[in-house]
Design a protein around this motif. Structure first.
Motif, mmCIF file in Angstrom:
data_model
loop_
_atom_site.group_PDB
_atom_site.id
_atom_site.type_symbol
_atom_site.label_atom_id
_atom_site.label_comp_id
_atom_site.label_asym_id
_atom_site.label_seq_id
_atom_site.Cartn_x
_atom_site.Cartn_y
_atom_site.Cartn_z
ATOM 1 N N VAL A 1 2.069 -19.484 40.382
ATOM 2 C CA VAL A 1 3.222 -20.367 40.421
ATOM 3 C C VAL A 1 4.392 -19.691 39.734
ATOM 4 N N GLU A 2 5.539 -20.252 39.953
ATOM 5 C CA GLU A 2 6.735 -19.812 39.254
ATOM 6 C C GLU A 2 7.242 -21.015 38.454
ATOM 7 N N ALA A 3 7.282 -20.868 37.148
ATOM 8 C CA ALA A 3 7.698 -21.957 36.264
ATOM 9 C C ALA A 3 8.934 -21.524 35.510
ATOM 10 N N GLU A 70 10.493 -31.989 39.683
ATOM 11 C CA GLU A 70 10.104 -31.891 41.081
ATOM 12 C C GLU A 70 9.403 -30.558 41.320
ATOM 13 N N VAL A 71 8.380 -30.575 42.132
ATOM 14 C CA VAL A 71 7.622 -29.360 42.414
ATOM 15 C C VAL A 71 7.861 -28.972 43.865
ATOM 16 N N MET A 82 6.762 -31.302 46.968
ATOM 17 C CA MET A 82 5.413 -31.872 46.931
ATOM 18 C C MET A 82 5.515 -33.395 46.910
ATOM 19 N N PRO A 83 4.896 -34.075 47.883
ATOM 20 C CA PRO A 83 4.983 -35.543 47.918
ATOM 21 C C PRO A 83 4.032 -36.229 46.934
ATOM 22 N N LEU A 84 3.077 -35.495 46.401
ATOM 23 C CA LEU A 84 2.131 -36.059 45.436
ATOM 24 C C LEU A 84 2.577 -35.737 44.014
ATOM 25 N N LEU A 85 1.982 -36.405 43.046
ATOM 26 C CA LEU A 85 2.241 -36.079 41.650
ATOM 27 C C LEU A 85 1.556 -34.759 41.313
ATOM 28 N N LEU A 102 9.340 -25.936 38.993
ATOM 29 C CA LEU A 102 7.993 -25.457 39.216
ATOM 30 C C LEU A 102 7.845 -25.240 40.715
ATOM 31 N N ARG A 103 7.438 -24.027 41.081
ATOM 32 C CA ARG A 103 7.304 -23.672 42.491
ATOM 33 C C ARG A 103 5.917 -23.079 42.716
#
Length: 109
Positions: A1-3, A70-71, A82-85, A102-103
């Motif tokens: 991931v990229e944070a 938002e992710v 991302m539509p989910l948590l 966050l990607r």
């Protein structure tokens, strides 16, 4: 991931399901705990999972924390939100969930 603009390797947990007739026996909690323990052994500093809001209390009880921002997730032909948590589990004390972007680099599903 990229944070927050920094790439870090993480682990992922997905598709945790227990048959309705077996729920309430702690099977899901044991499954998630065992999987989390095994993910820690990979040496990665954190893990992610995506879930519906109704499942958030379950994962919180097991030490997972919701990621606030938002992710975005790379899919085959586009970047999507991302539509989910999104939940984060730190394996290292100094690896905290990002406060900004966050990607997920690559398709999670």
């Amino acid at each position: 991931v990229e944070a927050d603009g920094v790439r870090i390797p993480g682990a992922g947990l997905g598709s945790v399901m227990v048959h309705p007739s077996l729920r309430g026996q702690g099977i899901g909690a044991r499954l998630v705990q065992e999987t989390t323990d095994r993910m820690k052994m990979t040496g990665r500093p954190f893990a992610l999972l995506f879930c519906r809001e109704i499942r958030l209390p379950f994962y919180r009880r097991l030490g997972w924390r919701r990621v606030g921002p938002e992710v975005s997730v790379e899919q085959k032909h586009e970047l999507m939100t991302m539509p989910l948590l999104t939940c984060w589990f730190s394996f290292e004390q100094d690896c905290i969930a990002p406060s900004n972007r966050l990607r997920v680099l690559g398709p999670p599903f």
